[in-house]
Write a protein that holds these residues in place. Structure first.
Motif, PDB file in Angstrom:
ATOM      1  N   LYS A   1      -0.074  23.710 143.865  1.00 15.70           N
ATOM      2  CA  LYS A   1       0.972  23.094 143.046  1.00 15.70           C
ATOM      3  C   LYS A   1       2.088  22.622 143.971  1.00 15.70           C
ATOM      4  O   LYS A   1       2.428  23.298 144.941  1.00 15.70           O
ATOM      5  CB  LYS A   1       1.506  24.085 142.016  1.00 15.70           C
ATOM      6  CG  LYS A   1       0.496  24.440 140.922  1.00 15.70           C
ATOM      7  CD  LYS A   1       1.097  25.344 139.865  1.00 15.70           C
ATOM      8  CE  LYS A   1       0.074  25.643 138.774  1.00 15.70           C
ATOM      9  NZ  LYS A   1       0.630  26.537 137.721  1.00 15.70           N
TER      10      LYS A   1
ATOM     11  N   GLU B   1      -6.242  26.401 144.416  1.00  9.87           N
ATOM     12  CA  GLU B   1      -5.448  25.437 143.657  1.00  9.87           C
ATOM     13  C   GLU B   1      -4.045  25.330 144.268  1.00  9.87           C
ATOM     14  O   GLU B   1      -3.454  26.336 144.649  1.00  9.87           O
ATOM     15  CB  GLU B   1      -5.355  25.846 142.197  1.00  9.87           C
ATOM     16  CG  GLU B   1      -6.685  25.762 141.458  1.00  9.87           C
ATOM     17  CD  GLU B   1      -6.588  26.184 140.017  1.00  9.87           C
ATOM     18  OE1 GLU B   1      -7.426  25.757 139.215  1.00  9.87           O
ATOM     19  OE2 GLU B   1      -5.658  26.959 139.683  1.00  9.87           O
TER      20      GLU B   1
ATOM     21  N   TYR C   1       5.933  29.023 136.635  1.00  5.90           N
ATOM     22  CA  TYR C   1       5.152  27.816 136.926  1.00  5.90           C
ATOM     23  C   TYR C   1       4.230  28.032 138.126  1.00  5.90           C
ATOM     24  O   TYR C   1       3.039  27.684 138.077  1.00  5.90           O
ATOM     25  CB  TYR C   1       6.096  26.641 137.202  1.00  5.90           C
ATOM     26  CG  TYR C   1       5.385  25.384 137.635  1.00  5.90           C
ATOM     27  CD1 TYR C   1       4.747  24.558 136.714  1.00  5.90           C
ATOM     28  CD2 TYR C   1       5.343  25.024 138.987  1.00  5.90           C
ATOM     29  CE1 TYR C   1       4.078  23.403 137.124  1.00  5.90           C
ATOM     30  CE2 TYR C   1       4.685  23.869 139.400  1.00  5.90           C
ATOM     31  CZ  TYR C   1       4.058  23.072 138.464  1.00  5.90           C
ATOM     32  OH  TYR C   1       3.396  21.936 138.871  1.00  5.90           O
TER      33      TYR C   1
ATOM     34  N   ASP D   1      -1.327  20.391 139.882  1.00  7.42           N
ATOM     35  CA  ASP D   1      -0.161  20.053 139.084  1.00  7.42           C
ATOM     36  C   ASP D   1       1.037  19.842 140.013  1.00  7.42           C
ATOM     37  O   ASP D   1       1.078  20.374 141.125  1.00  7.42           O
ATOM     38  CB  ASP D   1       0.161  21.170 138.087  1.00  7.42           C
ATOM     39  CG  ASP D   1       1.015  20.673 136.925  1.00  7.42           C
ATOM     40  OD1 ASP D   1       1.156  19.443 136.787  1.00  7.42           O
ATOM     41  OD2 ASP D   1       1.551  21.501 136.171  1.00  7.42           O
ATOM     42  N   THR D   2       2.011  19.064 139.541  1.00  6.35           N
ATOM     43  CA  THR D   2       3.238  18.834 140.302  1.00  6.35           C
ATOM     44  C   THR D   2       4.413  18.783 139.347  1.00  6.35           C
ATOM     45  O   THR D   2       4.263  18.476 138.153  1.00  6.35           O
ATOM     46  CB  THR D   2       3.185  17.506 141.092  1.00  6.35           C
ATOM     47  OG1 THR D   2       3.377  16.401 140.198  1.00  6.35           O
ATOM     48  CG2 THR D   2       1.871  17.341 141.836  1.00  6.35           C
ATOM     49  N   THR D   3       5.594  19.076 139.879  1.00 12.04           N
ATOM     50  CA  THR D   3       6.802  19.003 139.058  1.00 12.04           C
ATOM     51  C   THR D   3       8.013  18.899 139.977  1.00 12.04           C
ATOM     52  O   THR D   3       7.883  18.830 141.201  1.00 12.04           O
ATOM     53  CB  THR D   3       6.922  20.240 138.139  1.00 12.04           C
ATOM     54  OG1 THR D   3       7.968  20.024 137.189  1.00 12.04           O
ATOM     55  CG2 THR D   3       7.241  21.497 138.945  1.00 12.04           C
TER      56      THR D   3
END
Length: 340
Positions: free
Chosen positions: A85, A83, A314, A279-281
């Motif tokens: 990120k 996974e 995170y 996921d990204t942020t």
């Protein structure tokens, strides 16, 4: 049968090895020169993760070792789950960007001053990371990848269409690629931020979409657009056949720079299509906009120490992370200078 398989494997290996020679393998970006905070060296916090810096360089002369890094993304890979990120570092974030002495400035200046080594060191020292490898590209690479993938379908608002059309003029000039301006819907909607439709964008258009920063959300929204485009590229790339992969490698490898060796890239290649961006942020999480004397408008981490705790939770699921003394000192200095 065994001989035929062996010949096939050797052919593919030789072909890929030949193409890897087209990538700019940087001799000046030695991972040994990249700074990592003492507390992080040997730490088990990031064990099992591979962290890579991705730089989109605003280069007008095809020089990927300088210029501001208009896009800086930390890609963190969980080696067990595959996974990924993505964390965008806002370009105007006020941080210690290093140099001979501590120098506080906008984060994107680190690449312009000291290239990828200083930019990776900036990420590590301000955020307690252990990044030693990077990949850098410019507008040309992004445009070519998207065109070879057949374009991307993107939801656009009225104001995004307007700004994208404006950016397309320069992007087309810089890359030598064509585009057709999108027609804006009539009449002009009252809410110009609302999505008005899904549009099929070519390379120039999608790259210009990634450059938009004059809408609500400013650079924060711009980084969302960039991560959205990256996710679409990855998703489409997984459906490509060998001939399409070959075309992209031929077109893009000469436009990329990295300090990975050919052997390291070959070792990673079989795993790439098994990775999923989950996921990204953006970073910093808690922030404020403020004018800093001599630096102009900046994004201030409120405060850096707490933001680093959130970042480690995170990325690595660490709920009780204690930032290093270096991060605490930088956080304190930013507070002293900005009041945040």
């Amino acid at each position: 049968v065994v001989l035929l398989v062996l010949v096939g494997v050797l052919f593919v290996y030789a072909n890929i090895t030949n193409k890897l020679g087209k990538i700019d393998i940087s001799d000046s970006a030695d991972s040994a020169d990249v700074k990592v905070n003492e507390q992080v060296v040997g730490s088990k916090v990031m064990k099992g993760y591979t962290n890579i810096a991705l730089f989109g360089v605003d280069s007008r002369d095809e020089n990927l070792d300088s210029s501001n890094s208009d896009t800086t993304i930390v890609a963190s890979i969980n080696n067990d789950t595959k996974e990924v990120k993505l964390v965008s570092i806002y370009r105007d974030t006020y941080l210690n960007i290093g140099q001979d002495k501590d120098k506080y400035d906008k984060a994107n200046a680190a690449y312009a001053i000291g290239g990828p080594v200083q930019a990776m060191s900036m990420l590590n020292t301000n955020m307690d990371l252990n990044i030693k490898n990077y990949v850098a590209v410019d507008f040309n690479a992004l445009v070519k990848v998207i065109d070879l993938l057949g374009g991307l379908d993107v939801d656009l608002s009225y104001e995004e269409i307007e700004h994208m059309n404006n950016y397309c003029v320069e992007t087309s000039k810089l890359t030598g690629k064509d585009y057709t301006p999108l027609e804006k819907p009539e009449p002009k909607p009252e809410d110009q931020e609302a999505i008005v439709g899904t549009y099929h964008l070519n390379g120039v258009q999608a790259t210009s979409y990634c450059r938009i920063r004059y809408t609500a959300g400013d650079d924060f929204k711009r980084t969302e657009r960039q991560r959205e485009v990256i996710m679409q590229i990855v998703s489409k790339a997984k459906t490509m056949d060998i001939s399409q992969v070959n075309d992209i490698i031929d077109a893009v490898f000469p436009l990329a720079a990295t300090n990975y060796t050919n052997d390291e890239l070959l070792a990673m290649a079989p795993q790439l299509l098994t990775y999923d961006i989950v996921d990204t942020t953006g970073f910093p999480f808690d922030k404020a906009a403020a004018t800093v004397k001599g630096k102009g408008s900046c994004v201030i981490p409120v405060n850096l120490e707490e933001n680093v705790k959130q970042l480690h939770e995170y990325l690595f699921g660490t709920t009780d992370y204690q930032p290093s003394d270096e991060v605490k000192a930088i956080s304190s200095q930013i507070t002293t200078e900005t009041g945040y």
